[in-house]
Design a protein around this motif. Structure first.
Motif, mmCIF file in Angstrom:
data_model
loop_
_atom_site.group_PDB
_atom_site.id
_atom_site.type_symbol
_atom_site.label_atom_id
_atom_site.label_comp_id
_atom_site.label_asym_id
_atom_site.label_seq_id
_atom_site.Cartn_x
_atom_site.Cartn_y
_atom_site.Cartn_z
ATOM 1 N N LYS A 185 69.190 27.681 68.128
ATOM 2 C CA LYS A 185 69.447 26.431 67.422
ATOM 3 C C LYS A 185 69.710 25.254 68.375
ATOM 4 N N PHE A 186 69.463 25.447 69.658
ATOM 5 C CA PHE A 186 69.543 24.300 70.574
ATOM 6 C C PHE A 186 68.672 24.551 71.798
ATOM 7 N N ASP A 187 68.119 23.480 72.312
ATOM 8 C CA ASP A 187 67.354 23.492 73.557
ATOM 9 C C ASP A 187 67.951 22.458 74.496
ATOM 10 N N ILE A 188 67.831 22.716 75.793
ATOM 11 C CA ILE A 188 68.405 21.818 76.804
ATOM 12 C C ILE A 188 67.277 21.126 77.560
ATOM 13 N N TYR A 189 67.369 19.808 77.614
ATOM 14 C CA TYR A 189 66.379 19.008 78.331
ATOM 15 C C TYR A 189 67.077 18.187 79.412
ATOM 16 N N VAL A 190 66.509 18.210 80.602
ATOM 17 C CA VAL A 190 67.012 17.414 81.718
ATOM 18 C C VAL A 190 65.906 16.479 82.178
ATOM 19 N N VAL A 191 66.240 15.207 82.378
ATOM 20 C CA VAL A 191 65.300 14.297 83.019
ATOM 21 C C VAL A 191 65.802 14.081 84.447
ATOM 22 N N ALA A 192 65.040 14.591 85.404
ATOM 23 C CA ALA A 192 65.365 14.410 86.816
ATOM 24 C C ALA A 192 64.788 13.068 87.232
ATOM 25 N N ASP A 193 65.648 12.098 87.344
ATOM 26 C CA ASP A 193 65.222 10.708 87.476
ATOM 27 C C ASP A 193 65.241 10.234 88.925
ATOM 28 N N ASN A 194 64.054 10.043 89.492
ATOM 29 C CA ASN A 194 63.926 9.547 90.861
ATOM 30 C C ASN A 194 64.730 10.387 91.859
ATOM 31 N N CYS A 195 64.720 11.686 91.651
ATOM 32 C CA CYS A 195 65.497 12.575 92.516
ATOM 33 C C CYS A 195 64.836 12.769 93.873
ATOM 34 N N THR A 196 65.663 12.842 94.897
ATOM 35 C CA THR A 196 65.176 13.160 96.241
ATOM 36 C C THR A 196 65.713 14.505 96.706
ATOM 37 N N ASP A 197 66.368 15.232 95.785
ATOM 38 C CA ASP A 197 66.867 16.567 96.106
ATOM 39 C C ASP A 197 66.218 17.572 95.155
ATOM 40 N N ASN A 198 66.774 18.764 95.055
ATOM 41 C CA ASN A 198 66.173 19.815 94.229
ATOM 42 C C ASN A 198 66.863 19.957 92.872
ATOM 43 N N THR A 199 67.328 18.844 92.314
ATOM 44 C CA THR A 199 67.950 18.859 90.985
ATOM 45 C C THR A 199 67.032 19.495 89.959
ATOM 46 N N ALA A 200 65.765 19.117 89.964
ATOM 47 C CA ALA A 200 64.807 19.616 88.965
ATOM 48 C C ALA A 200 64.658 21.129 89.056
ATOM 49 N N GLU A 201 64.520 21.656 90.266
ATOM 50 C CA GLU A 201 64.341 23.088 90.437
ATOM 51 C C GLU A 201 65.578 23.863 89.982
ATOM 52 N N LEU A 202 66.741 23.360 90.322
ATOM 53 C CA LEU A 202 67.983 24.030 89.931
ATOM 54 C C LEU A 202 68.183 23.996 88.421
ATOM 55 N N ALA A 203 67.821 22.893 87.798
ATOM 56 C CA ALA A 203 67.955 22.779 86.347
ATOM 57 C C ALA A 203 67.021 23.749 85.634
ATOM 58 N N ARG A 204 65.788 23.872 86.132
ATOM 59 C CA ARG A 204 64.832 24.830 85.532
ATOM 60 C C ARG A 204 65.347 26.259 85.701
ATOM 61 N N ALA A 205 65.836 26.561 86.894
ATOM 62 C CA ALA A 205 66.318 27.908 87.153
ATOM 63 C C ALA A 205 67.516 28.258 86.284
ATOM 64 N N ALA A 206 68.308 27.264 85.942
ATOM 65 C CA ALA A 206 69.496 27.502 85.119
ATOM 66 C C ALA A 206 69.150 27.678 83.648
ATOM 67 N N GLY A 207 67.970 27.221 83.217
ATOM 68 C CA GLY A 207 67.562 27.442 81.836
ATOM 69 C C GLY A 207 67.197 26.224 81.043
ATOM 70 N N ALA A 208 66.963 25.083 81.692
ATOM 71 C CA ALA A 208 66.623 23.855 80.983
ATOM 72 C C ALA A 208 65.138 23.547 81.099
ATOM 73 N N THR A 209 64.634 22.807 80.128
ATOM 74 C CA THR A 209 63.313 22.206 80.233
ATOM 75 C C THR A 209 63.478 20.902 80.989
ATOM 76 N N VAL A 210 62.697 20.710 82.027
ATOM 77 C CA VAL A 210 62.909 19.567 82.916
ATOM 78 C C VAL A 210 61.674 18.669 82.942
ATOM 79 N N PHE A 211 61.921 17.377 82.805
ATOM 80 C CA PHE A 211 60.890 16.359 83.010
ATOM 81 C C PHE A 211 61.306 15.525 84.213
ATOM 82 N N GLU A 212 60.363 15.299 85.104
ATOM 83 C CA GLU A 212 60.656 14.512 86.295
ATOM 84 C C GLU A 212 60.078 13.106 86.128
ATOM 85 N N ARG A 213 60.881 12.133 86.476
ATOM 86 C CA ARG A 213 60.480 10.726 86.320
ATOM 87 C C ARG A 213 60.612 10.013 87.657
#
Length: 480
Positions: A84-112
């Protein structure tokens, strides 16, 4: 000093200060005192929901590698059904591995990625994220919950918000607690500021069915709002802007859900605290003269107290400027004026009621005002907040005593930062993550559902008993 022109100028200044500005300050602070005096009033409790509604959890993040995984794991440890819930992260102008860590933790990630520095705000990141969600999952979610990348929450947070949503609430905020309230006095004061607002102002507003202001961490809102407007709040204070736009445009009040507890990281130094409120001030000041004034005018059209209340809440920004500029200049002038009349020219003026010379009357008045406003009022309300909320604090009352005693100093820092922030656009600088450690309730999440292309969710054992521990790692301070 007995020149008729000087006397006339003095009379005009006294009239402006005593009859206009003091009246405004009296109304604004009088309402806040009323909230405190009515501390015993209980906030509304929403009945258990009859249905489990589907939520989209959205998190804007920029260079948040140190905390993003803990936040996602904490959400996954919720007692709410996993399908009954999904997690979405927008990795905004990241220069680190925020996106990769968020995906590995279980979120759907969009990079901007947007090179325009004016668009490096959480509002633009959320706008992009909601466009993606609406495009790929139209009509799938009934409501959304927004967290910051460093937030933790109690395991029943989504359930509590679901109760409110099921009862018809379209927009809500929870109880703003602190991850590191006992790290030092600075974090204690900053954290107590939000707790005090929840316990007094938000509590009373909830009890009488009136709206409150979104502020601090966590917010829930109906998906129909996004379907109608998209994310239309692009200022540096997008949560406050969201409150005002929904109220003014859609007649939607932001309700307070006292049992939905979320934890936020607080700045650990005076410098970081000062920069935080400077950054907020510029955006809030702009909102006062747009959405705030509009809300004031709509009060006379719709005759709902929430409109006037939200106007007065935003009015604290110009009030801070007024207090930091007008009051010191005026009272220094008036004391010098009467000191010269009395001690240099020998022509003192006397107050008809007290019989005191005006010089000593003003000296006495200033002393009493400072003692009451900064010492008595703020220390007592801080102490009352700590006592009333002691069971929710992630520390002891004893450890909070220095924070309570120094709480008036926070008001001086707050007012000065707001005033400077209104006139000067603050520059972003690197700050250090605070070392904070709290324990929040654990849960054994139900079997995970497919989460729209995200990496497989973490194991239940990893999601339980989340403990946030942040290393001293520098990051770029952003609006996210």
């Amino acid at each position: 000093m007995d020149n008729p022109i000087w006397v006339k100028i003095n009379d005009i200044l006294v009239l402006i200060n005593d009859n206009i500005l003091m009246t405004i300050l009296g109304v604004v602070f009088g309402i806040q005192i009323l909230y405190i005096l009515l501390f015993f009033v209980r906030a509304k409790v929403y009945p258990k929901a009859k249905a489990m509604h589907k939520f989209g959890i959205v998190i804007p993040a920029r260079n948040e590698k140190d905390v993003i995984a803990d936040t996602i794991k904490c959400i996954l440890a919720s007692d709410y059904p996993r399908d009954k819930f999904d997690i979405y992260v927008v990795a905004d102008n990241c220069t680190d591995n925020t996106a990769e860590l968020a995906r590995a933790a279980g979120a759907t990630v969009f990079e901007r990625f947007d090179p325009d520095p004016k668009h490096h705000k959480a509002g633009y990141a959320l706008k992009y994220l909601f466009e993606k969600i609406m495009e790929e999952h139209p009509g799938e979610y009934e409501a959304f919950i927004k967290f910051d990348a460093d937030n933790l929450m109690e395991r029943d947070y989504i359930s509590r918000m679901n109760d409110a949503f099921d009862a018809g609430v379209k927009c809500a905020r929870g109880y703003s607690n602190s991850k590191n309230i006992d790290q030092n006095v600075v974090t204690g004061i900053s954290g107590l500021w939000y707790i005090r607002d929840c316990r007094f102002a938000s509590n009373f507003r909830s009890a009488i069915g009136q709206g409150t202001m979104l502020g601090g961490a966590g917010m829930m809102f109906a998906a129909e709002i996004i379907e109608k407007h998209g994310w239309d709040c692009l200022s540096a204070s997008d949560d406050t802007e969201f409150t005002m736009r929904r109220l003014n445009q859609d007649k939607i009040k932001t309700m307070y859900v006292k049992d939905a507890v979320v934890y936020e990281d607080q700045p650990a130094t005076i410098k970081e605290t000062f920069k935080r409120y400077m950054r907020m001030a510029r955006a809030l000041n702009g909102l006062f003269y747009t959405q705030g004034i509009k809300s004031f005018l709509l009060f006379f059209v719709r005759w709902k107290w929430t409109y006037l209340d939200m106007f007065i809440t935003l009015m604290f920004i110009p009030i801070c400027v007024l207090m930091c500029i007008w009051l010191p200049i005026y009272y220094i002038y008036i004391v010098v004026y009467h000191a010269l009349r009395e001690f240099k020219y020998g022509i003192p003026m006397y107050d008809a009621q007290t019989g005191m010379s005006m010089f000593w009357k003003y000296i006495t008045t200033i002393g009493y005002a400072l003692a009451f406003a900064f010492v008595l009022a703020f220390i007592l309300q801080a102490l009352l907040a700590v006592i009333l909320e002691r069971k929710r604090l992630k520390t002891t009352v004893k450890k909070m005593i220095p924070t309570v005693l120094l709480f008036p100093a926070f008001m001086i820092i707050y007012a000065a930062a707001i005033t400077i922030g209104v006139f000067k656009k603050p520059k972003w600088a690197q700050v250090k993550r605070n070392v904070s450690k709290i324990e929040v309730s654990s849960a054994q999440p139900e079997a995970a559902a497919t989460d729209g292309g995200a990496s497989p969710p973490i194991e239940a054992a990893d999601a339980a008993a989340i403990v946030a521990e942040e290393p001293q790692t520098p990051r770029v301070e952003t609006d996210e």
